[in-house]
Design an enzyme around this catalytic site. Structure first.
Site, PDB file in Angstrom:
ATOM      1  CB  THR A 267      -0.894   0.009   1.253  1.00 31.12           C
ATOM      2  OG1 THR A 267      -1.681  -1.181   1.263  1.00 31.12           O
ATOM      3  CG2 THR A 267      -1.812   1.217   1.287  1.00 31.12           C
ATOM      4  CE1 TYR A 268       4.675   2.813  -3.897  1.00 34.41           C
ATOM      5  CE2 TYR A 268       2.915   1.352  -4.634  1.00 34.41           C
ATOM      6  CZ  TYR A 268       4.252   1.717  -4.626  1.00 34.41           C
ATOM      7  OH  TYR A 268       5.161   0.970  -5.330  1.00 34.41           O
ATOM      8  CG  LEU A 269       1.642   4.442   3.880  1.00 31.08           C
ATOM      9  CD1 LEU A 269       2.480   4.508   5.142  1.00 31.08           C
ATOM     10  CD2 LEU A 269       0.232   3.956   4.207  1.00 31.08           C
TER      11      LEU A 269
END
Lengths: 165, 165
Positions: free
Chosen positions: A35-37
């Site tokens: 997951t890209y924050l």
């Protein structure tokens, strides 16, 4: 900050087919949820949940990357499950999942990443120097060199997945 | 991973009062806005926006900390404004703000942190080794040693602020 030097290629066969054909020797396999924050042109912050296919061992990591193309700066460290869950929940994002098969080809460590959500398979090779990366001669079962193609960057692939959801 | 060794003390006067009384020599001052993205017993992930009071220069950082008490592991790096904004927005949290006055006392670098939201002022001293930290003899204007008091940890103070909001 560690420098990551790698080249990336498109594949038109799955890791299983390549192993069966004897083109590739499997060493380990992981399923990776990532997951890209946050991401912009220069930097990205992501978290990953990695499950070892053979041992079932679970690891959580936090990674900061800077730069584009073949050579990038990277900081990665292990985080607890609770920190991972908090960051993942806050993001509100759809995780990208892939199966990573790591193995050998001609003395090089090669990672084959299969993205089922996107019907995409890529091969990544890591090098110790830019010279080694440039001198690398890929086998005939490697497809197009996409090291510098932004449309196949994880960022781009990530955004595509979020737009679909 | 860098090790951070520090001791922390309560103060009953503001940095301005201490400077005026000649107890403390001001070198620089920053206003710091900080947000915890995730925290558990062992680890914390936070972002900060730092503005230099003299130059107006703005910096954004991302920090991972591990451990508790006097000695902790820390990884910190600069991030872009856009990455900061994305992470801050995702957190949905109330930022904690403080004014940090850095200066000298008896050859030591001392940071005086004033939290207006909480009516709290603390002094922090960083050391090169645990021996130096243990040997440190605080001046009489330092109040209670709160290095190991969890109720004054940034985490605790942070949670208190979120509960109020």
């Amino acid at each position: 900050m560690a420098t990551e030097i790698e080249r990336k290629f498109l594949l038109d066969r799955t890791p299983e087919e390549l192993i069966a054909a004897g083109s590739f020797q499997r060493r380990s396999q992981q399923t990776i949820e990532q997951t890209y924050l946050a991401l912009d042109e220069q930097q990205e912050v992501r978290v990953r949940r990695l499950v070892d296919a053979d041992t079932g061992e679970v690891e959580y990591t936090h990674t900061f990357k800077q730069g584009n193309g073949m050579s990038r700066e990277e900081i990665e460290y292990s985080i607890t499950e609770s920190i991972y869950d908090q960051l993942f929940r806050a993001s509100g994002a759809v995780p990208l999942t892939k199966t990573r098969t790591t193995g050998e080809w001609n003395g090089f460590t090669v990672e084959l990443d299969r993205y089922e959500q996107l019907d995409l398979t890529v091969a990544e090779v890591e090098f110790g120097s830019l010279e080694d990366a440039q001198a690398f001669s890929p086998p005939d079962w490697f497809g197009e060199d996409i090291s510098s193609k932004r449309e196949y960057s994880n960022k781009k692939v990530w955004k595509e997945l979020q737009n679909r959801a």
